[in-house]
Design an enzyme around this catalytic site. Sequence first.
Site, PDB file in Angstrom:
ATOM      1  N   THR A 145      61.010  23.218  23.384  1.00  0.00           N
ATOM      2  CA  THR A 145      61.847  22.031  23.613  1.00  0.00           C
ATOM      3  C   THR A 145      61.633  20.991  22.521  1.00  0.00           C
ATOM      4  O   THR A 145      62.590  20.381  22.017  1.00  0.00           O
ATOM      5  CB  THR A 145      61.541  21.421  24.985  1.00  0.00           C
ATOM      6  OG1 THR A 145      61.796  22.401  25.998  1.00  0.00           O
ATOM      7  CG2 THR A 145      62.385  20.199  25.251  1.00  0.00           C
ATOM      8  N   GLU A 146      60.380  20.801  22.125  1.00  0.00           N
ATOM      9  CA  GLU A 146      60.079  19.872  21.032  1.00  0.00           C
ATOM     10  C   GLU A 146      60.796  20.300  19.756  1.00  0.00           C
ATOM     11  O   GLU A 146      61.366  19.465  19.034  1.00  0.00           O
ATOM     12  CB  GLU A 146      58.565  19.833  20.807  1.00  0.00           C
ATOM     13  CG  GLU A 146      58.119  18.898  19.712  1.00  0.00           C
ATOM     14  CD  GLU A 146      56.621  18.961  19.474  1.00  0.00           C
ATOM     15  OE1 GLU A 146      56.153  18.324  18.501  1.00  0.00           O
ATOM     16  OE2 GLU A 146      55.908  19.658  20.233  1.00  0.00           O
ATOM     17  N   GLY A 147      60.785  21.603  19.468  1.00  0.00           N
ATOM     18  CA  GLY A 147      61.468  22.102  18.277  1.00  0.00           C
ATOM     19  C   GLY A 147      62.966  21.899  18.342  1.00  0.00           C
ATOM     20  O   GLY A 147      63.604  21.550  17.330  1.00  0.00           O
TER      21      GLY A 147
END
Length: 693
Positions: A145-147
């Site tokens: 999700t961060e990516g």
Amino acid sequence: MGKKWRWGVILDAGSSGTRLHIYRWLDPAKAAKDASYEELHSLPNIVTKDKWTKKIRPGISTFGDHPEDVGPDHLQELVERALDVIPEDKHADTPIYLMATAGMRLLPPTQQRAVVTETCSYFRANTRFSLPDCDKHIQVIPGETEGLYGWIAANYLLGGFDNPEGHAHGKNHHTYGFLDMGGASAQIAFAPNATVAEEHGNDLKLLRLRSLNGAPKEYKVFTSTWLGFGVNQARERYVKTLLDEFLIDGEHEVPDPCLPRGLRTNEKGDYVSGSSKELSLVGTGEFDECLRRTKPLLGKDIPCDDKPCLFNGQHVPPIDFDINHFVGVSEYWHTTHGVFANKEDDTAYDFNTYQKKVVEFCSQHWEEIDSKVQSRKKDHGKEAQEACFKASWLISVLHEGIGIPRYGIDHAPTPGINVTKEVGEAAKEKGFLNPFQAADEIDNIEISWTLGKMVLYAAGQIPPKDNYLLPVGFGSNVKGIPPDFQHAGSSFNTTSAIDDDDDWSDTAEDLIDHAKSKSTSGFFFFVIILLFIAFLLRKRDRRMRLYGKVNKVLRRRRRPGSPRKGGLGLSVITNKLFGRGFYNYERVLEEGDADQFELGEASSDEGDTSDSSNGRARAGRSSGLATPKLNVEDFDDLKKNPHPGSALDRSGLVVRTESRERLFPQMLTAGRRSRAGSPTRLKSPLIGSMSEH
């Protein structure tokens, strides 16, 4: 502050510290009203400022053993900054998020939950920001999700979303790949070419955004993460292998080829003096040997269960470097620009040039390096100590792990397109022509995954076009709304009302902020003149309303208890602009007695509307002049027993003749020829005390 602005607060809780980010964008109704054709087909325009960010150390994960302290000892400073920046009347409409990354992922689940719970409780107890669901607003997010958020942020700032023709890389591809590396983890995100996307559809995420006109923008993105492959975690594994190989019983020194010659540090990287008897890593400055020792840390020999893989047995679809130009942030930027180049050195990453700089730097004796960095920022010495290992790790990950061609040496794995010629003009202006480019900011906005989250949130506030009712967010690559779909977290309103006067009060505050940041008084006076001219060009009723709004801004910026300055001069100006008695009316508002009057609201020529504080709509006269409400209970009684101070007009209607100081200032001259011709005015018995009204 005006109604036109929307705000968002998000805290990036990383492994080394927590960074506050504040973003602002136009309300979709206002933005669409004034938008050009290009803007209508673009994503919301999100802005931020340097003073709207703040970072504190250490990371939030250090509170795993004592979560009850995370609020007062860690979050309070960041919360106070957010409360100070965002206008108080917008707090309830402003979402607040805290999203923790790799540092928190390394904690046991029970400690993660305790820190998250305490964080949510602290926010709710100390702010009025919108926090309807703790599980969605305060969470430890997966690396994938961060990516994905980072991929959104990079492409949003580069312009690939809104100007696909200007960023055409070939093969109908116009987006950029994203690489991020922190202290504990590393991320990759990219949109494969059409052939790979078809073959590896189950590996992709379906991302849905929404442009200002309500039309959807859909993308299929691969994203993955390597937990434990951030630069600090990699360094720990590297040191462990050195100690296992070279440490001899009874000795306390171990050679380290990734440290400059003569530098001595302990296992944690802290400086150690030569006379110390504690365990020391002693630098030998052999960068070639450093590269040879970091390469095995990639885990390239780990079996690949789902081919193809990059490193550590991690499955990643084939990357077409002809069309996927990667933007590297965080450690990719700091490691290529920290001690090896200035921030102004924005030339594209070149393997030969970079490695030459690194070898030259790392072969120096530490005393020579230390003498050069002493005059720079205070933590630059620490950066210089770590620079050689970080450079070695970055080169290994980029070229041995991910497989990015060594520009100028290697050929792209899938040749056939001259990247420099095929890339669009807009991309050329940004400078992202090669397979990899490190970056920190684009157009003075930091490339942070937090921006990607806010882009998603802001897009979710836009009402969809007819027949385009699918929500904004992301999930599995299937049609419709997949079971794991994560919504943007926002909602849209098709009936938003925007007051144009808010534009002026907001612009005034922005210009005041800008003027304060300048060192010369000339710019400040220039801004004041521009504001004054624009002020005079507005209609009188609007000038009056605007005066109150801007004055409110200035009063809010005046510290409590500080004296007002220039009151006499201000009263003269306001009398000229609005008529005599205006200053008295404004003084009544400041003293808090205005709620004892009921005035009709002035209506604009454009038909703007706004709600009163108690929810009742108040409309002014079509002439644009607001009039006091006449509180006459029995007209017949008045006709029979007219009171002093009342008069009959030509139609026989009773008209109250109040003192002009009590009347709305714009009515003072309406319908009157001169003051000299007015009759002697007595206080009307109809006017009781203000409390009676």
